[in-house]
Scaffold this motif. Structure first.
Motif, short mmCIF file in Angstrom:
data_model
loop_
_atom_site.label_atom_id
_atom_site.label_comp_id
_atom_site.label_asym_id
_atom_site.label_seq_id
_atom_site.Cartn_x
_atom_site.Cartn_y
_atom_site.Cartn_z
N ASN A 124 23.48 -7.34 72.90
CA ASN A 124 22.23 -8.10 72.84
C ASN A 124 21.82 -8.59 74.23
N GLU A 125 22.76 -9.11 74.98
CA GLU A 125 22.47 -9.59 76.34
C GLU A 125 22.02 -8.45 77.24
N LEU A 126 22.68 -7.29 77.11
CA LEU A 126 22.29 -6.12 77.89
C LEU A 126 20.87 -5.69 77.54
N ALA A 127 20.55 -5.68 76.26
CA ALA A 127 19.20 -5.30 75.83
C ALA A 127 18.15 -6.25 76.40
N CYS A 128 18.42 -7.55 76.33
CA CYS A 128 17.48 -8.53 76.87
C CYS A 128 17.26 -8.33 78.36
#
Length: 98
Positions: A67-71
């Motif tokens: 999720n952090e990578l996607a953001c």
């Protein structure tokens, strides 16, 4: 009271699930390394490598890392394209403009 013990036990279990890589590397992988390797392996359709990376951390930690990578990726693309993060995300997913 038992809820607190279960919650604390879950945290301890999450920490224990992170195992060092066998062979030359002695330090455990962190959730961001696992997420980066997992996503890269998925984009390259390398199921074996994706499963290996998924085993480095707990499923919850991997989910957070992905999720952090996607953001961060959406924000970087939005800056590069001069568009809003929402517009970029919708474009990447093939959704119509809001």
């Amino acid at each position: 009271m038992w809820g607190r013990f279960r919650k604390a036990g879950g945290r301890v279990a999450d920490v224990l699930r992170t195992e060092p890589k066998s062979g030359e590397e002695k330090r455990p992988h962190n959730l961001f390394e696992a997420a980066a390797t997992y996503v890269t392996a998925c984009t390259e359709d390398d199921q074996e490598r994706a499963e290996e990376a998924a085993g480095w951390v707990s499923p919850e930690a991997l989910s957070f890392g992905v999720n952090e990578l996607a953001c961060r990726a959406v924000i970087a693309l939005a800056r590069e394209r001069g568009r809003s993060p929402e517009a970029v995300a919708r474009d990447l997913l093939g959704l119509p403009a809001a």
